[in-house]
Write a protein that holds these residues in place. Structure first.
Motif, short mmCIF file in Angstrom:
data_model
loop_
_atom_site.label_atom_id
_atom_site.label_comp_id
_atom_site.label_asym_id
_atom_site.label_seq_id
_atom_site.Cartn_x
_atom_site.Cartn_y
_atom_site.Cartn_z
N PRO A 55 0.83 -1.21 0.00
CA PRO A 55 0.00 0.00 0.00
C PRO A 55 0.86 1.26 0.00
O PRO A 55 1.99 1.26 0.52
CB PRO A 55 -0.82 -0.12 1.28
CG PRO A 55 -0.87 -1.59 1.55
CD PRO A 55 0.45 -2.14 1.08
N ALA A 56 0.35 2.34 -0.57
CA ALA A 56 1.11 3.59 -0.68
C ALA A 56 1.56 4.12 0.68
O ALA A 56 2.58 4.81 0.79
CB ALA A 56 0.28 4.64 -1.42
N GLN A 137 4.42 -0.77 10.26
CA GLN A 137 5.31 -1.83 9.76
C GLN A 137 4.56 -3.14 9.52
O GLN A 137 5.07 -4.03 8.84
CB GLN A 137 6.44 -2.06 10.77
CG GLN A 137 7.48 -0.97 10.82
CD GLN A 137 8.43 -1.01 9.64
OE1 GLN A 137 8.65 -2.06 9.04
NE2 GLN A 137 8.98 0.13 9.30
N TRP A 138 3.35 -3.26 10.06
CA TRP A 138 2.58 -4.49 9.87
C TRP A 138 2.32 -4.77 8.40
O TRP A 138 2.20 -5.94 7.99
CB TRP A 138 1.24 -4.39 10.60
CG TRP A 138 0.29 -3.35 10.05
CD1 TRP A 138 0.20 -2.04 10.42
CD2 TRP A 138 -0.67 -3.53 9.01
NE1 TRP A 138 -0.75 -1.39 9.67
CE2 TRP A 138 -1.31 -2.29 8.80
CE3 TRP A 138 -1.05 -4.62 8.24
CZ2 TRP A 138 -2.31 -2.11 7.85
CZ3 TRP A 138 -2.06 -4.45 7.29
CH2 TRP A 138 -2.67 -3.21 7.11
N MET A 139 2.25 -3.73 7.57
CA MET A 139 1.97 -3.93 6.14
C MET A 139 3.09 -4.68 5.42
O MET A 139 2.90 -5.19 4.32
CB MET A 139 1.72 -2.58 5.46
CG MET A 139 0.38 -1.96 5.80
SD MET A 139 0.10 -0.35 5.03
CE MET A 139 0.92 0.73 6.19
N ARG A 140 4.25 -4.74 6.06
CA ARG A 140 5.37 -5.46 5.45
C ARG A 140 5.27 -6.96 5.65
O ARG A 140 5.85 -7.73 4.88
CB ARG A 140 6.69 -4.93 6.01
CG ARG A 140 6.99 -3.50 5.61
CD ARG A 140 8.11 -2.91 6.44
NE ARG A 140 9.32 -3.71 6.38
CZ ARG A 140 10.23 -3.63 5.42
NH1 ARG A 140 10.07 -2.78 4.42
NH2 ARG A 140 11.31 -4.38 5.45
N ILE A 141 4.55 -7.41 6.72
CA ILE A 141 4.49 -8.85 6.97
C ILE A 141 3.07 -9.41 6.97
O ILE A 141 2.91 -10.63 7.04
CB ILE A 141 5.19 -9.24 8.29
CG1 ILE A 141 4.42 -8.68 9.50
CG2 ILE A 141 6.63 -8.76 8.31
CD1 ILE A 141 4.92 -9.24 10.81
N VAL A 142 2.06 -8.55 6.90
CA VAL A 142 0.68 -9.01 6.81
C VAL A 142 0.21 -8.84 5.37
O VAL A 142 0.23 -7.73 4.84
CB VAL A 142 -0.24 -8.22 7.76
CG1 VAL A 142 -1.69 -8.68 7.59
CG2 VAL A 142 0.20 -8.39 9.20
N PRO A 143 -0.19 -9.93 4.70
CA PRO A 143 -0.63 -9.80 3.30
C PRO A 143 -1.78 -8.81 3.16
O PRO A 143 -2.72 -8.81 3.94
CB PRO A 143 -1.07 -11.23 2.94
CG PRO A 143 -0.31 -12.10 3.88
CD PRO A 143 -0.19 -11.33 5.15
N THR A 144 -1.69 -7.94 2.14
CA THR A 144 -2.75 -6.97 1.86
C THR A 144 -3.38 -7.20 0.49
O THR A 144 -4.19 -6.39 0.06
CB THR A 144 -2.18 -5.53 1.93
OG1 THR A 144 -1.09 -5.41 1.00
CG2 THR A 144 -1.68 -5.20 3.33
N SER A 145 -3.00 -8.28 -0.16
CA SER A 145 -3.56 -8.60 -1.48
C SER A 145 -3.48 -10.10 -1.69
O SER A 145 -2.55 -10.77 -1.22
CB SER A 145 -2.79 -7.88 -2.58
OG SER A 145 -3.15 -8.38 -3.86
N ASN A 168 14.54 -6.49 -2.27
CA ASN A 168 15.24 -5.57 -1.39
C ASN A 168 14.40 -5.46 -0.13
O ASN A 168 13.39 -4.75 -0.09
CB ASN A 168 15.42 -4.20 -2.05
CG ASN A 168 16.14 -3.21 -1.15
OD1 ASN A 168 16.62 -3.57 -0.07
ND2 ASN A 168 16.22 -1.97 -1.57
N GLY A 169 14.79 -6.20 0.91
CA GLY A 169 14.01 -6.24 2.14
C GLY A 169 13.86 -4.90 2.82
O GLY A 169 12.97 -4.73 3.67
N TRP A 170 14.68 -3.93 2.48
CA TRP A 170 14.55 -2.59 3.05
C TRP A 170 13.25 -1.93 2.60
O TRP A 170 12.65 -1.15 3.34
CB TRP A 170 15.73 -1.74 2.64
CG TRP A 170 15.79 -0.39 3.28
CD1 TRP A 170 15.47 0.81 2.72
CD2 TRP A 170 16.20 -0.09 4.63
NE1 TRP A 170 15.65 1.83 3.61
CE2 TRP A 170 16.11 1.30 4.80
CE3 TRP A 170 16.65 -0.87 5.69
CZ2 TRP A 170 16.44 1.94 5.99
CZ3 TRP A 170 16.98 -0.23 6.87
CH2 TRP A 170 16.87 1.14 7.02
N VAL A 171 12.81 -2.29 1.39
CA VAL A 171 11.60 -1.69 0.81
C VAL A 171 10.40 -2.63 0.91
O VAL A 171 9.30 -2.23 1.30
CB VAL A 171 11.85 -1.30 -0.67
CG1 VAL A 171 10.59 -0.72 -1.29
CG2 VAL A 171 13.01 -0.33 -0.78
N ASN A 172 10.62 -3.91 0.56
CA ASN A 172 9.50 -4.85 0.48
C ASN A 172 10.05 -6.27 0.52
O ASN A 172 11.02 -6.59 -0.19
CB ASN A 172 8.72 -4.63 -0.81
CG ASN A 172 7.43 -5.41 -0.87
OD1 ASN A 172 7.03 -6.04 0.10
ND2 ASN A 172 6.77 -5.39 -2.02
#
Length: 307
Positions: A55-56, A137-145, A168-172
């Motif tokens: 997500p943005a 930070q939850w958006m990095r490990i909880v699926p949103t799609s 690149n784990g820093w971004v995604n």
């Protein structure tokens, strides 16, 4: 004899099992490479490269608090696994611990240390989850799609083909990482906690209806395999961290250093040095987890009787 076999029999068994494992790995690699080389495989990779856009509003980067939480989680989990295995195998405990207010309750020193570590691990986990949701930070490990599913399959095929997915784990995180971290945080950890509480002295023994709904035998059958799942996750996780760009990954995980450019910190040794220091701390904790060190600490919280 070492257990049921002689040293020669153990060596032979390990050699056979090792050979079979290598053959199986080689077969998986060949199958994955063939699948990805087909036109349909190439089209699948083009449509699902292994990750989907977050997500943005998702944050970029890994904060320092996450680095500290990651280290504490690793440290506590290492000792929890060690003491859990000790409790599982121990037949004649070196010492027993009892709370001062209830000397009838007596548990082994190893079990006391195991449960004490559990409390610290849970406290660290609660802080981690709260900060996860407060900071986004939850958006990095909880699926949103739902795209996470085919992308996870794509990432798994790329790993199996030994052609690491570009990430690149820093971004995604890639989708397979995301599902793994989600499972470890929101599935395996709660299962370990609930089953551990069921097997501990905290669980009310006189609650007959509750005990029928969740028998201790069920908890035992879940608790030990959950520990094995954590061990398997740690082995795979550490292997991939080191094999897919060790310096860059360790900078993310231990030094909060990274960039949208995946090559920006590829040669920076800061994360590696902090990781090496963390290993020394873990080794010291492992060595110190012995009765001579634990007994004086345990006596601060209850009574200890040695054999």
């Amino acid at each position: 004899m070492i257990g049921p076999y002689t040293p020669v029999q153990w060596a032979g068994s390990l050699a056979v099992l090792g050979t079979l494992a290598l053959v199986l790995v080689a077969l998986v690699v060949v199958i994955a490479r063939v699948l990805l080389s087909l036109p349909s495989g190439q089209a699948f990779l083009a449509a699902y490269p292994g990750e989907y856009p977050l997500p943005a509003s998702a944050p970029v980067g890994i904060p320092a608090w996450l680095n500290w939480s990651h280290f504490l989680n690793s440290f506590f989990l290492l000792l929890i696994i060690r003491t859990g295995w000790q409790v599982h195998r121990e037949k004649r405990p070196a010492a027993f611990w009892s709370p001062r207010g209830n000397k009838r309750r007596r548990i082994s020193l190893a079990l006391w240390f195991h449960q004490s570590l559990d409390i610290l691990w849970i406290a660290n986990g609660v802080v981690f989850v709260v900060l996860l949701f407060v900071t986004g930070q939850w958006m990095r490990i909880v699926p949103t799609s739902w795209d996470v599913v085919p992308n996870a399959v794509s990432a798994a095929l790329q790993y199996a083909a030994l052609d690491w997915p570009t990430e690149n784990g820093w971004v995604n995180y890639n989708s397979l990482q995301q599902l793994s971290y989600f499972a470890i945080t929101f599935v395996a950890a709660p299962v370990a906690i609930v089953t551990g509480v069921r097997l501990s002295g905290v669980w009310p023994r006189d609650a007959e209806r509750l005990n029928r709904l969740f028998p201790a035998e069920w908890a035992r059958k879940l608790h030990y395999p959950t520990m094995l799942f954590f061990v398997a996750f740690i082995v795979v996780h550490v292997t991939l961290v080191l094999a897919t760009g060790a310096l860059r990954n360790l900078n993310h995980m231990y030094a909060a250093r990274g960039s949208v450019d995946p090559d920006a910190f590829a040669g920076d040794p800061t994360g590696l040095l902090i990781f090496a220091a963390s290993l020394l701390v873990m080794t010291a904790g492992w060595v110190a987890a012995r009765p001579s060190v634990l007994i004086p600490i345990a006596r601060l919280f209850g009574d200890v009787k040695q054999r």
